[in-house]
Design a protein around this motif. Sequence first.
Motif, short mmCIF file in Angstrom:
data_model
loop_
_atom_site.label_atom_id
_atom_site.label_comp_id
_atom_site.label_asym_id
_atom_site.label_seq_id
_atom_site.Cartn_x
_atom_site.Cartn_y
_atom_site.Cartn_z
N TRP A 133 39.57 37.86 36.83
CA TRP A 133 40.82 37.54 36.16
C TRP A 133 41.76 38.72 36.22
CZ3 TRP A 133 43.24 33.35 34.88
CH2 TRP A 133 44.34 33.40 34.03
N ILE A 134 43.00 38.46 36.60
CA ILE A 134 43.97 39.53 36.77
C ILE A 134 44.69 39.78 35.45
CG2 ILE A 134 45.98 40.30 38.08
CD1 ILE A 134 45.13 38.39 40.28
N ASP A 135 44.46 40.95 34.87
CA ASP A 135 45.07 41.31 33.59
C ASP A 135 46.27 42.23 33.82
OD1 ASP A 135 43.16 39.93 32.05
OD2 ASP A 135 41.73 41.58 32.31
N ALA A 177 54.16 33.47 44.43
CA ALA A 177 53.62 34.70 45.02
C ALA A 177 52.15 34.87 44.66
CB ALA A 177 54.43 35.91 44.55
N LEU A 178 51.79 34.61 43.40
CA LEU A 178 50.40 34.71 42.97
C LEU A 178 49.52 33.72 43.72
CD1 LEU A 178 48.15 35.73 41.15
CD2 LEU A 178 48.92 34.12 39.40
N SER A 179 50.00 32.49 43.89
CA SER A 179 49.22 31.48 44.62
C SER A 179 48.97 31.90 46.06
CB SER A 179 49.96 30.13 44.59
OG SER A 179 50.10 29.65 43.28
N ALA A 180 49.99 32.49 46.69
CA ALA A 180 49.84 32.95 48.08
C ALA A 180 48.80 34.06 48.18
CB ALA A 180 51.18 33.43 48.61
N ILE A 181 48.83 35.00 47.24
CA ILE A 181 47.89 36.13 47.29
C ILE A 181 46.47 35.66 46.99
CG2 ILE A 181 47.30 38.33 46.22
CD1 ILE A 181 50.31 38.77 45.78
N ALA A 224 50.16 45.01 39.99
CA ALA A 224 51.33 45.88 40.15
C ALA A 224 52.44 45.18 40.94
CB ALA A 224 50.91 47.17 40.86
N PHE A 225 52.06 44.45 41.97
CA PHE A 225 53.05 43.75 42.79
C PHE A 225 53.74 42.64 42.00
CE2 PHE A 225 53.91 40.19 45.82
CZ PHE A 225 54.99 40.77 46.46
N SER A 278 42.72 45.35 45.34
CA SER A 278 42.09 44.37 44.46
C SER A 278 43.04 43.98 43.34
CB SER A 278 40.79 44.94 43.88
OG SER A 278 41.05 46.14 43.16
N GLU A 279 42.47 43.67 42.17
CA GLU A 279 43.26 43.14 41.06
C GLU A 279 44.37 44.08 40.62
OE1 GLU A 279 40.04 43.23 41.25
OE2 GLU A 279 39.16 41.27 40.79
#
Length: 274
Positions: free
Chosen positions: A125-127, A107-111, A88-89, A82-83
Motif C-alpha cells: 500500500w502506497i502511503d 497516473a497511479l493506474s498507469a504506474i 513522490a511523483f 518502489s513505493e
Amino acid sequence: MSRAAEAKRTYPSPRGGYARHACAPLMIAEGPPSPTGGRKLLDRVRSEIRIRHYSRRTEEAYAGWIRRFIVFHRMRHPSEMSEHEISAFLSHLAVGRNVSASTQNQALSAILFLYRKVLGIDLKWIDGIVHAKRPQHLPVVLTTEEVRKVLLELHGIPKLIATLLYGSGLRLLECARLRIKDIDLAKEQLLVRSGKGAKDRITMLPSSSKPALTKQIESVRTQHRKDREKGAGWVELPGALQRKYANAGRDWAWQWVFPATRIYTDRETGEKRR
C-alpha cells in the motif's frame, strides 16, 4: 556523452513541463542486456495493454504517464524504484503540477499497471500520497432552447455531429467512430460499438438528422470510390478482423461515416487509409 548526461540534456526538469517528455524518445531497456537485445520497456507496456484489449487512448495515456514517471526520477529504471518514488511523483502532480484528482488517479493506474502487469512486482500500500482535491459542483445542463440556439450557430458536418451527440446520446469519439454498417436509417437506429466499458449498444437516430446524414453518406460513398481508384480506400478494422478478412478494410460497410480529410499509409500493412 554518457547516458546520464544525454538524459539531462534531452529531458528538462519535470518542473519545466511535461510536453517535451511525452514526445521525446525513451531509451530504457526492459532489464539487463540479453543476447537478442531485448525489447524496450515501453514496448513491453504496449504489448501487455494490447493483449488485454485496452483502448488505444488508454495505451497512449498509460505510456505517457510511465514515461513521465521515469523522467521525473532522472531516468532511473522502475525496477530500481518502489513505493517511495511513486508517492513522490504522485504528490508532485498534486502539489507542483496542480492536476485534477482524476488525472492523478490515471497516473497511479498507469504506474500500478507497469509494476504489476509488466514487471511482475506486487507493491504494498502506497502511503504518504498528497491527493488532489476533487471539486464538488453541480453539472451545467443546457435547456432545450439553449441547445437550439447552439445548433443554429453550427453548419455542415459540425452541426450534424452535434445533433447526433444531443439527439442520440453519443460521446464524441463514439460519433467519430461510426461506420456505415452501424447506421439503420429505416429503423432510425445507431449501433455504437465498443462504447464505455467496451460494450455495444443501440440508440435512436433523430429524425431531424436523417436528411443531413443521408447526404453525408452519399458524399462518403463518392469519396470512397475515388479513393479505391487511386489504390486507397482502406480503413482500420477492430480486433483481429484485419487478419481474418484480408479485404474487409476496403468494403463499403466498414467505411467511416466521418472520415478524415487526408490519407495516410499504415506502417504495418502499407495500406492507404483514412
